[in-house]
Design an enzyme around this catalytic site. Sequence first.
Site, PDB file in Angstrom:
ATOM      1  N   CYS A  54       0.834  -1.206   0.000  1.00  0.00           N
ATOM      2  CA  CYS A  54       0.000   0.000   0.000  1.00  0.00           C
ATOM      3  C   CYS A  54       0.867   1.254   0.000  1.00  0.00           C
ATOM      4  O   CYS A  54       1.911   1.316   0.645  1.00  0.00           O
ATOM      5  CB  CYS A  54      -0.924  -0.011   1.214  1.00  0.00           C
ATOM      6  SG  CYS A  54      -2.022   1.422   1.255  1.00  0.00           S
ATOM      7  N   CYS A  58       0.259   4.855   7.034  1.00  0.00           N
ATOM      8  CA  CYS A  58      -0.382   4.651   8.345  1.00  0.00           C
ATOM      9  C   CYS A  58       0.636   4.007   9.298  1.00  0.00           C
ATOM     10  O   CYS A  58       1.144   2.913   9.015  1.00  0.00           O
ATOM     11  CB  CYS A  58      -1.612   3.767   8.195  1.00  0.00           C
ATOM     12  SG  CYS A  58      -2.747   4.384   6.935  1.00  0.00           S
ATOM     13  N   CYS A  61       0.506   0.255  10.380  1.00  0.00           N
ATOM     14  CA  CYS A  61       0.136  -0.775   9.400  1.00  0.00           C
ATOM     15  C   CYS A  61       1.323  -1.480   8.726  1.00  0.00           C
ATOM     16  O   CYS A  61       2.118  -0.843   8.031  1.00  0.00           O
ATOM     17  CB  CYS A  61      -0.755  -0.156   8.339  1.00  0.00           C
ATOM     18  SG  CYS A  61      -1.339  -1.396   7.167  1.00  0.00           S
ATOM     19  N   CYS A  98     -15.956  -9.719   5.902  1.00  0.00           N
ATOM     20  CA  CYS A  98     -15.444  -8.371   5.637  1.00  0.00           C
ATOM     21  C   CYS A  98     -14.196  -8.515   4.767  1.00  0.00           C
ATOM     22  O   CYS A  98     -13.222  -9.134   5.183  1.00  0.00           O
ATOM     23  CB  CYS A  98     -15.121  -7.681   6.954  1.00  0.00           C
ATOM     24  SG  CYS A  98     -14.503  -6.015   6.688  1.00  0.00           S
ATOM     25  N   CYS A 130     -19.208  -7.060   3.926  1.00  0.00           N
ATOM     26  CA  CYS A 130     -18.628  -5.746   4.240  1.00  0.00           C
ATOM     27  C   CYS A 130     -17.356  -5.612   3.413  1.00  0.00           C
ATOM     28  O   CYS A 130     -16.700  -6.612   3.102  1.00  0.00           O
ATOM     29  CB  CYS A 130     -18.305  -5.683   5.734  1.00  0.00           C
ATOM     30  SG  CYS A 130     -17.436  -4.176   6.224  1.00  0.00           S
ATOM     31  N   CYS A 190     -19.514   1.139   8.964  1.00  0.00           N
ATOM     32  CA  CYS A 190     -18.707   0.556  10.033  1.00  0.00           C
ATOM     33  C   CYS A 190     -17.495   1.466  10.177  1.00  0.00           C
ATOM     34  O   CYS A 190     -16.746   1.661   9.212  1.00  0.00           O
ATOM     35  CB  CYS A 190     -18.284  -0.858   9.610  1.00  0.00           C
ATOM     36  SG  CYS A 190     -17.106  -1.598  10.754  1.00  0.00           S
ATOM     37  N   ARG A 262     -17.442  -3.682  18.201  1.00  0.00           N
ATOM     38  CA  ARG A 262     -16.700  -4.903  17.837  1.00  0.00           C
ATOM     39  C   ARG A 262     -15.310  -4.955  18.475  1.00  0.00           C
ATOM     40  O   ARG A 262     -14.520  -4.019  18.328  1.00  0.00           O
ATOM     41  CB  ARG A 262     -16.566  -4.970  16.303  1.00  0.00           C
ATOM     42  CG  ARG A 262     -15.830  -6.209  15.803  1.00  0.00           C
ATOM     43  CD  ARG A 262     -15.952  -6.383  14.292  1.00  0.00           C
ATOM     44  NE  ARG A 262     -17.343  -6.403  13.907  1.00  0.00           N
ATOM     45  CZ  ARG A 262     -17.904  -5.563  13.048  1.00  0.00           C
ATOM     46  NH1 ARG A 262     -17.174  -4.647  12.461  1.00  0.00           N
ATOM     47  NH2 ARG A 262     -19.182  -5.624  12.764  1.00  0.00           N
TER      48      ARG A 262
HETATM   49  S1  SF4 Z   1      -4.166   0.957   6.915  1.00  0.00           S
HETATM   50 FE1  SF4 Z   1      -2.535  -0.043   5.738  1.00  0.00          FE
HETATM   51  S2  SF4 Z   1      -3.570  -0.841   3.924  1.00  0.00           S
HETATM   52 FE2  SF4 Z   1      -4.966   0.674   4.838  1.00  0.00          FE
HETATM   53  S3  SF4 Z   1      -4.481   2.607   3.826  1.00  0.00           S
HETATM   54 FE3  SF4 Z   1      -3.185   2.538   5.659  1.00  0.00          FE
HETATM   55  S4  SF4 Z   1      -1.233   1.634   4.960  1.00  0.00           S
HETATM   56 FE4  SF4 Z   1      -2.786   1.185   3.396  1.00  0.00          FE
END
Ligand code: SF4
Length: 364
Positions: A54, A58, A61, A98, A130, A190, A262
């Site tokens: 990605c 984040c 992540c 999901c 989902c 959600c 949840r």
């Molecule tokens: S949480 Fe992870 S997968 Fe989702 S947008 Fe952020 S970096 Fe990308």
Amino acid sequence: MSDTKHNWTKEEILEIYNKPLMELLYEAATVHRVNHDPNVVQVSTLLSIKTGGCSEDCGYCPQAARYHTNIEGNDLMTVPQVKAQALRAKASGSSRVCMGAAWRNVKDGDEFDAVLEMVRTINKLDMEVCCTLGMITENQAQRLAEAGLYAYNYNLDSSEEYYKEVISTRGYQDRLDTIDNVRKTNVTVCSGGIIGMGENIEDRAGMLVALSTLNPQPESTPINALVAVEGTPLEDEKPVSIWEMIRMVATTRIVMPETQVRLSAGRTQMSREGQAMCFFAGANSIFAGDKLLTTPNPDVNEDMKMFELLGLNPQKPFTKKVQPQTVEATDSEFESLGEKPKWTRPEHKIERNELAKEKGKLIK
Ligand code: SF4
């Protein structure tokens, strides 16, 4: 008409969060019983249909391409693969699948068309579907709704203030815009967040202000406890204590009485007793399956043993809302517009994210 309060302030929410624990639990359990069957818990299976790679940053992540973590990425799964997993989830007691894809946003095209087909396929299995695919436009939300999507997940993650310390590649408003696009359809929302990212209690309250003042409030709210993954900017964060989790669940239940709350990431760090207290405090949904996208989760059999021990029953699908109709691709009234959601790119850098990125480059 629902008399749910939509003008919670941070001060009011902090007052609830900080109550003596027994009082907080009693109040939350009372609200819970008025609005839900306390012996029923909804079970969802989270399926990573496209893992890793990605472009976002984040801080929590492991799927962000810029950090070096030991997850194995995979391209988008096929419709038969997803169907096989959904059947397995149904057989083990899940009412909802999901599907998560590690995308910043949905792009119209073959991959999105395949996801729409996955939605049709799972809805036809009489399971709630989902998706969590990142930012979406109104047209994309309409197309998902038409395929039979039951819920769309897009978490706010934290308060607007602390969000800036975790993610720099898109703004808080972008998240609210996606929720708004989902709300223009009959798909349920959600949205929740993560605790244990280094935020303070004010930030937790701030996140609950943002969620509870949405009108309508989200139909479901995942409360995640950070699973700190090596290689991510938040790798050194200490696990949150069970007491913080219980307080967060109870406060969410009180300010969002009709929402399904949840228990999500971080359940492997919780004892059965801890989870039982969370159910008492108003949690009424869990993610099942041995993995939550990329992080560990309790085994399904363990969960069923816990349900038996506590006298809990899995919720049947479409208990809260009727099953959506599926419209076939050939009969669709919406065209693919070839569009991408617009998003803001805040002009700030997050030091720990930059450091993790540099470290990732060195290792790669
Ligand atoms: S949480 Fe992870 S997968 Fe989702 S947008 Fe952020 S970096 Fe990308």
